[in-house]
Motif scaffolding. Structure first.
Motif, PDB file in Angstrom:
ATOM      1  N   GLU A  65      29.246  38.774  48.113  1.00  0.00           N
ATOM      2  CA  GLU A  65      29.452  40.149  47.641  1.00  0.00           C
ATOM      3  C   GLU A  65      30.655  40.787  48.337  1.00  0.00           C
ATOM      4  N   SER A  66      30.800  40.525  49.618  1.00  0.00           N
ATOM      5  CA  SER A  66      31.896  41.088  50.389  1.00  0.00           C
ATOM      6  C   SER A  66      33.246  40.574  49.898  1.00  0.00           C
TER       7      SER A  66
ATOM      8  N   GLN B 118      34.010  42.052  46.485  1.00  0.00           N
ATOM      9  CA  GLN B 118      34.415  43.450  46.625  1.00  0.00           C
ATOM     10  C   GLN B 118      35.846  43.560  47.157  1.00  0.00           C
ATOM     11  N   GLU B 119      36.201  42.697  48.093  1.00  0.00           N
ATOM     12  CA  GLU B 119      37.546  42.706  48.653  1.00  0.00           C
ATOM     13  C   GLU B 119      38.575  42.359  47.572  1.00  0.00           C
TER      14      GLU B 119
END
Length: 356
Positions: free
Chosen positions: A204-205, A208-209
Motif C-alpha cells: 500500500e505504501s 501510494q508513493e
C-alpha cells in the motif's frame, strides 16, 4: 495642492525592467519647519570636544556639522515622511529598499531628489485554461509489484543484520540474512503484528508513493506549461533576496552536517561564482512561478482558508524557527494559497478530459 504638485513629482516607469524612478523637489519652507528638530536629533548623537555626548548647544552642533548637512538631513526627513503619499500617488508598490539620492542642494534653498526602486511586475497570463486541457492526464499508477515488495523486505532484513552485526559486511548469500518473523515485525512496527500484514502495508505504501509521484509530475507539467507561455521581467531585488535566502539555507544545512559551504564547493569542484550563478538561475525560476501563482490567485479569486491558515500557523510556531509571528503568518498564507491555486489548476486540466 496634491502631494505630487507640492513636490513637483515626475515619474519614469520602465515596465520591461519593473523599475521606477521618481524625481522631485522638496520646498525650502517644508525643510525649514523640521530644521530645528533635525538639528536636535543630530546633537543627541554627536560627540563634540568640550561637551558630553548629546549636551552641546544647538548652535555649536550646527557650526560643527555645517548648516548644509543639517539642511540635507532635513530634506531627507521630509521625503521619508511623505514617501508613502508620493508612491501611492504614482500607483506603484516598491519592492525592497528604495534608493534615495539628493541630486541638487543649496543651503536654505529647495532640494532636488531622486528615488529609484523596483516594483511588482505586471503579469499577463496566457489563455491557460485552454493550454492546461491539452496536457495529457497521467494514468492511474499501477500497484506495487511483488519484486518491489520483496526489495523492501530485503532491505529490512539487511537492517536487522547490521543491527546485530554492526562491524560486519553484508553476507553475499541472502539466505544468511535473518528471516523476518512475526516477532521481528512487532519489534520494528507498531502497526503490524505479523509478516502478512507487514507485506500488505509495504504494498500500500509503495502504491501510494507512486500516486504521489505521478501527481507531482502532473502538477509540474501544469506549472511549466503556464510558465513557458508567460513572459515576465523578474525584478533584480527579488532575485537577489531569494538567492541570499537560498545561500543562507545552504550554510545552515552545511553546519547541521558539521561542514561548510567552502568544503561543499570543494567536494563538488565548483567555484563560489558558479554557485551564485546557479542560485540566481534557480531564484529567477522560483520568482517567476510565484508571480504566476499570485496572478492566478487574483484572477480566479482563490485564497487560503482562514481557519486552515490559523491552525497551520499555530503548528508552525511549535517548531524551532527564527521567524516572527508576522513572517510565519505570511509564509503559511502563501503556502496554503499556492496549494489552493494548484488544486484549481489541476481541476481545470482534468475536467475536460473527464467529460470526454
Amino acid at each position: 495642492m496634491t502631494t505630487q504638485e507640492q513636490f513637483s513629482i515626475q515619474t519614469q516607469k520602465d515596465s520591461k525592467k519593473a523599475h521606477t524612478k521618481i524625481e522631485g523637489v522638496v520646498p525650502k519652507d517644508m525643510i525649514s519647519k523640521v530644521y530645528s528638530e533635525v538639528l536636535q536629533k543630530i546633537g543627541k548623537n554627536k560627540k563634540i570636544d568640550g561637551f558630553r555626548e548629546g549636551t552641546a548647544p544647538t548652535e555649536v552642533v550646527e557650526r560643527e556639522v555645517g548648516s548644509l548637512e543639517v539642511w540635507r538631513q532635513g530634506a531627507q526627513e521630509v521625503i521619508t515622511k511623505h514617501f508613502a503619499e508620493i508612491v501611492a500617488g504614482e500607483g506603484v508598490v516598491p519592492l525592497g529598499q528604495p534608493q534615495l539620492q539628493i541630486t541638487s542642494i543649496a543651503d536654505k534653498g529647495n532640494v532636488s531628489f531622486q528615488i529609484q526602486f523596483y516594483v511588482m511586475p505586471e503579469v499577463t497570463l496566457p489563455e491557460y485554461k485552454d493550454l492546461l486541457q491539452k496536457i495529457e492526464k497521467p494514468e492511474e499508477p499501477k500497484s506495487a509489484t511483488d519484486d518491489e515488495v520483496q526489495q523492501v523486505l530485503l532491505d529490512v532484513r539487511k537492517g536487522l543484520y547490521k543491527k546485530a552485526h554492526p562491524e560486519k559486511d553484508f553476507p553475499k548469500d541472502e539466505d544468511d540474512l535473518p528471516e523476518l518473523t512475526d516477532i521481528y515485525i512487532q519489534e520494528i512496527s507498531q502497526q503490524h503484528k505479523d509478516i502478512e500484514s507487514f507485506k500488505k502495508g509495504i504494498q500500500e505504501s509503495i502504491t501510494q508513493e507512486k500516486a504521489l509521484q505521478a501527481r507531482a509530475l502532473f502538477r509540474q507539467k501544469i506549472i511549466d506549461t503556464i510558465a513557458e507561455n508567460t513572459t515576465i521581467t523578474i525584478p533584480e531585488i527579488m532575485i537577489e533576496e531569494e538567492s541570499k535566502r537560498a545561500y543562507e539555507e545552504m550554510k545552515s544545512q552545511a553546519s547541521h552536517f558539521n561542514t561548510t559551504i567552502e568544503e561543499y564547493l570543494k567536494a563538488q569542484n565548483m567555484s563560489e561564482g558558479k554557485l551564485w550563478e546557479q542560485l540566481r538561475d534557480d531564484a529567477r525560476k522560483r520568482a517567476k512561478i510565484q508571480l504566476i501563482m499570485n496572478a492566478v490567485s487574483t484572477q480566479e479569486n482563490i485564497h487560503a482558508n482562514i481557519d486552515e491558515v490559523q491552525k497551520e500557523v499555530e503548528r508552525f510556531k511549535k517548531k524551532q524557527t527564527d521567524m516572527d509571528d508576522d513572517q510565519i503568518h505570511t509564509y503559511v498564507t502563501s503556502l496554503l494559497t499556492n496549494e489552493a491555486v494548484i488544486q484549481s489548476l489541476e481541476k481545470i486540466a482534468t475536467e475536460k478530459q473527464e467529460k470526454q
